[in-house]
Motif scaffolding. Structure first.
Motif, PDB file in Angstrom:
ATOM      1  N   ALA A   1       0.854  -1.203   0.000  1.00 39.56           N
ATOM      2  CA  ALA A   1       0.000   0.000   0.000  1.00 39.56           C
ATOM      3  C   ALA A   1       0.884   1.245   0.000  1.00 39.56           C
ATOM      4  N   ILE A   2       2.077   1.127   0.570  1.00 35.61           N
ATOM      5  CA  ILE A   2       2.997   2.272   0.648  1.00 35.61           C
ATOM      6  C   ILE A   2       3.788   2.425  -0.660  1.00 35.61           C
ATOM      7  N   THR A   3       4.203   1.279  -1.231  1.00 38.29           N
ATOM      8  CA  THR A   3       4.907   1.386  -2.528  1.00 38.29           C
ATOM      9  C   THR A   3       3.921   1.738  -3.632  1.00 38.29           C
ATOM     10  N   GLY A   4       2.709   1.208  -3.502  1.00 38.91           N
ATOM     11  CA  GLY A   4       1.773   1.273  -4.620  1.00 38.91           C
ATOM     12  C   GLY A   4       2.179   0.271  -5.679  1.00 38.91           C
ATOM     13  N   VAL A   5       1.501   0.311  -6.811  1.00 36.44           N
ATOM     14  CA  VAL A   5       1.792  -0.638  -7.893  1.00 36.44           C
ATOM     15  C   VAL A   5       2.077   0.142  -9.170  1.00 36.44           C
ATOM     16  N   HIS A   6       2.503  -0.599 -10.184  1.00 38.34           N
ATOM     17  CA  HIS A   6       2.751  -0.002 -11.511  1.00 38.34           C
ATOM     18  C   HIS A   6       1.721  -0.596 -12.481  1.00 38.34           C
ATOM     19  N   GLY A   7       1.891  -1.877 -12.849  1.00 36.17           N
ATOM     20  CA  GLY A   7       0.817  -2.564 -13.579  1.00 36.17           C
ATOM     21  C   GLY A   7      -0.296  -2.906 -12.583  1.00 36.17           C
TER      22      GLY A   7
ATOM     23  N   LEU B   1      -6.360   0.509   1.838  1.00 33.31           N
ATOM     24  CA  LEU B   1      -6.520   0.137   0.429  1.00 33.31           C
ATOM     25  C   LEU B   1      -8.000  -0.006   0.073  1.00 33.31           C
ATOM     26  N   PRO B   2      -8.332   0.263  -1.183  1.00 31.50           N
ATOM     27  CA  PRO B   2      -9.722   0.059  -1.592  1.00 31.50           C
ATOM     28  C   PRO B   2     -10.091  -1.422  -1.574  1.00 31.50           C
ATOM     29  N   VAL B   3     -11.327  -1.693  -1.160  1.00 32.57           N
ATOM     30  CA  VAL B   3     -11.821  -3.075  -1.111  1.00 32.57           C
ATOM     31  C   VAL B   3     -13.106  -3.146  -1.916  1.00 32.57           C
ATOM     32  N   ILE B   4     -13.208  -4.210  -2.698  1.00 33.61           N
ATOM     33  CA  ILE B   4     -14.428  -4.443  -3.482  1.00 33.61           C
ATOM     34  C   ILE B   4     -14.999  -5.782  -3.046  1.00 33.61           C
TER      35      ILE B   4
ATOM     36  N   GLU C   1      -4.780   0.579 -11.648  1.00 30.06           N
ATOM     37  CA  GLU C   1      -3.817   1.367 -12.443  1.00 30.06           C
ATOM     38  C   GLU C   1      -4.093   2.863 -12.311  1.00 30.06           C
ATOM     39  N   GLU C   2      -5.362   3.210 -12.234  1.00 26.98           N
ATOM     40  CA  GLU C   2      -5.707   4.631 -12.104  1.00 26.98           C
ATOM     41  C   GLU C   2      -5.200   5.187 -10.765  1.00 26.98           C
ATOM     42  N   MET C   3      -5.402   4.414  -9.683  1.00 27.93           N
ATOM     43  CA  MET C   3      -5.006   4.891  -8.349  1.00 27.93           C
ATOM     44  C   MET C   3      -3.566   4.520  -8.005  1.00 27.93           C
ATOM     45  N   GLN C   4      -2.961   3.645  -8.840  1.00 29.16           N
ATOM     46  CA  GLN C   4      -1.604   3.139  -8.560  1.00 29.16           C
ATOM     47  C   GLN C   4      -1.538   2.450  -7.189  1.00 29.16           C
ATOM     48  N   LEU C   5      -2.601   1.687  -6.888  1.00 33.28           N
ATOM     49  CA  LEU C   5      -2.675   0.954  -5.626  1.00 33.28           C
ATOM     50  C   LEU C   5      -3.168  -0.475  -5.884  1.00 33.28           C
ATOM     51  N   PRO C   6      -2.755  -1.433  -5.037  1.00 38.13           N
ATOM     52  CA  PRO C   6      -3.402  -2.748  -5.124  1.00 38.13           C
ATOM     53  C   PRO C   6      -4.880  -2.600  -4.759  1.00 38.13           C
ATOM     54  N   VAL C   7      -5.727  -3.382  -5.393  1.00 33.14           N
ATOM     55  CA  VAL C   7      -7.153  -3.370  -5.031  1.00 33.14           C
ATOM     56  C   VAL C   7      -7.488  -4.746  -4.451  1.00 33.14           C
ATOM     57  N   LEU C   8      -8.099  -4.727  -3.276  1.00 29.29           N
ATOM     58  CA  LEU C   8      -8.450  -5.973  -2.588  1.00 29.29           C
ATOM     59  C   LEU C   8      -9.864  -6.386  -2.988  1.00 29.29           C
TER      60      LEU C   8
END
Ligand code: SF4
Length: 535
Positions: free
Chosen positions: A95-101, A131-134, A154-161
């Protein structure tokens, strides 16, 4: 695209393939296993070269997925709820690094503990990590949610749970797929500040994560996954995830028309919820798992408007069902609908006939007779059923890998013999590090690796150390003379018991590899081979 009849787990897998993933990383665990299996069996995934081998554990799976995301590609990670405890370090830091793909983390919770040690609620981890959760409520929505989650990631550059529960994962429904999307190009991230979590960078990244919370909440407010079902009266329901499907089943079958607010996207859309709740006197909060959002909405000092698991309107533990909800909503035949049809036979769990674990437990029980007390530390796998009659052989089973470390701790406290039994897959998952501790401390323990060359309990997936357990134990530092291999078969029983006794008496670290393939895996392999061989 043609409609398909899919399990919820399969809908996730198909959606991920169609969303252009380049890899799935997972460790098997009910009720998440079928997601990865679907991708492994998919011709489309094979043609595209989507990576889909099982990982050694959930943490290694998570970190590999993060690496693929770093390279710019989309990745799916799947595990059961307790697996997220193993991957928690990587999960929280991602959550701190975020993601790229784009990266979607599917965690399958098991309320009622059908095949798990606890019924923890993964949404708590989502809140904890910011982190966002769906949390979709049925199969088509699950497919759509996964496609959306990759774009959103990808839009938020975060993992989505993505949180699912057993019933959603294992129930089938028609799903209409959408046109597949191409994989992302190879495009490694060059943003070192983002990925190197030295405190100087981590502080900046953490502040950015907190700044994103407002935006994440705003997205929830307008998410297609949340919706209001209009109705009449002063009583209403707020339902989360799959609980919405249960509520609607009762509402339709009992021909009720109470208003419902469905929430499947977190952080909570607080404006939407506030506007909804203002109109009603009594609101039933229906969520599968912990009363996570009931507690939040009720507030610290309690708000008598809200009812649910906390005030006993719904049971505090276990799965929800339309029958439980019918009762909570005052539908009179709720009790009668709970009856299980007589055609459903009760099936107490037991080890298969011919299972190698049976021979291991029989031999162990005989050897233990020579000692005043028997203490066998067990782990998670089919062999945990050795706790039940006729074996009644094990004393503990806590979490993956704990057999080895608990035996070590008890040995350090003076217990002798201190014996652990662990499966081959669980040993490579998280038993190896405990064995290293035992070796380093020269703790007098005997570790029995009941090696059936597979991850049997979840359906026979590959085991990470197959054929190499002796070398792994030797590499960890167990003396070669005290790594013994036995074949647990009746004909070898006397010889095996002698070896068990010898190693239990040894005042150092010993490992006994009880090697015989799972009979179910072996017969499946025979069937597959017969199919391949022309008549
Ligand atoms: S699935 Fe395999 S390991 Fe599990 S109980 Fe059956 S034979 Fe034993």
């Amino acid at each position: 695209m043609n409609p398909q009849l899919l399990l919820g787990a399969e809908a996730i897998a198909l959606a991920a393939i169609d969303a252009g993933i380049s890899g799935v990383y997972a460790y098997p665990g009910t009720p998440s296993t079928e997601i990865t299996e679907f991708i492994q069996q998919s011709d489309v995934a094979r043609q595209k070269g989507i990576h889909s081998a099982w990982a050694t554990n959930e943490k290694t799976a998570y970190e590999a997925a993060l690496g693929m995301s770093y390279a710019g590609k989309r990745t799916l990670i799947c595990m059961k709820h307790v697996g997220l405890n193993v991957a928690a370090d990587a999960f929280i830091n991602s959550a701190i690094t975020g993601v790229h793909g784009g990266m979607v983390v599917v965690v399958a919770d098991d309320p009622s503990m059908h095949s798990s040690q606890n019924e923890q609620d993964t949404r708590v981890y989502g809140k904890f990590a910011f982190l966002p959760v769906i949390e979709p409520s049925e199969q088509q929505e699950t497919y759509d949610a996964v496609r959306y989650a990759f774009d959103f990631s990808e839009e938020m550059q975060l993992p989505v749970l993505l949180r699912i529960t057993t019933r959603l994962s294992h129930a089938r429904s028609i799903v209409l797929p959408k046109a597949p999307r191409d994989e992302n190009p190879f495009n490694p991230s060059t943003d070192k500040r983002k990925w190197i979590l030295l405190p100087v960078n981590a502080r900046v990244n953490y502040a950015k994560l907190l700044d994103k919370q407002k935006q994440l909440t705003a997205v929830s407010e307008s998410s297609f996954l949340n919706k209001e079902i209009a109705g009449t009266g002063k009583k209403a329901v707020i339902a989360f995830g799959i609980a919405f499907s249960y509520v609607m089943e009762v509402r339709e079958s009992a021909q009720l028309d109470f208003p419902v607010l469905k929430i499947s996207h977190y952080p909570l859309p607080d404006k939407t919820i506030r506007a909804f709740t203002e109109h009603y006197d009594d609101i039933l909060i229906v969520e599968e798992g912990y009363p996570v959002y009931e507690e939040l909405l009720k507030g610290y000092f309690g708000n008598s408007k809200f009812h649910g698991r906390l005030d006993g309107t719904l049971p505090r533990t276990g799965e929800l069902s339309p029958d439980i909800l019918a009762k909570a909503l005052g539908v009179e035949d709720g009790e009668a609908r709970q009856a299980i049809p007589s055609v459903v036979a009760g099936r107490p769990p037991m080890l298969c006939q011919g299972c190698s674990h049976r021979d291991v437990f029989e031999e162990l029980n005989t050897v233990f007779e020579a000692y005043p007390e028997k203490h066998l530390f067990s782990d998670i796998g089919c062999y945990t059923l050795g706790a039940l009659p006729p074996f009644s052989a094990i004393n503990t089973c806590v979490d993956m890998g704990a057999s080895v470390t608990m035996a070590k701790g008890a040995a350090d406290a003076g217990l002798h013999p201190a014996v652990a039994v662990i499966g081959d897959s669980t040993f490579t998952h998280s038993g190896m590090t405990g064995l290293l501790d035992a070796v380093n401390d020269r703790s007098p323990v005997t570790i029995i690796i009941s090696d059936n060359s597979t991850t049997a309990m979840t359906g026979g997936q590959n085991s990470a150390g197959t054929g190499r357990l002796f070398d792994i134990c030797k590499g960890i530092g167990v003396e070669e003379a005290h790594i013994r291999t036995i074949i647990p078969l009746k004909k070898n029983s006397e010889e095996n018991k002698a070896i068990l006794k010898e190693e239990m008496e040894y005042k150092g670290v010993s490992v006994i590899i009880a090697q015989r393939e799972c009979v179910q895996t072996a017969s499946r392999k025979r069937r597959e081979k017969a199919k391949e061989t022309p008549a």
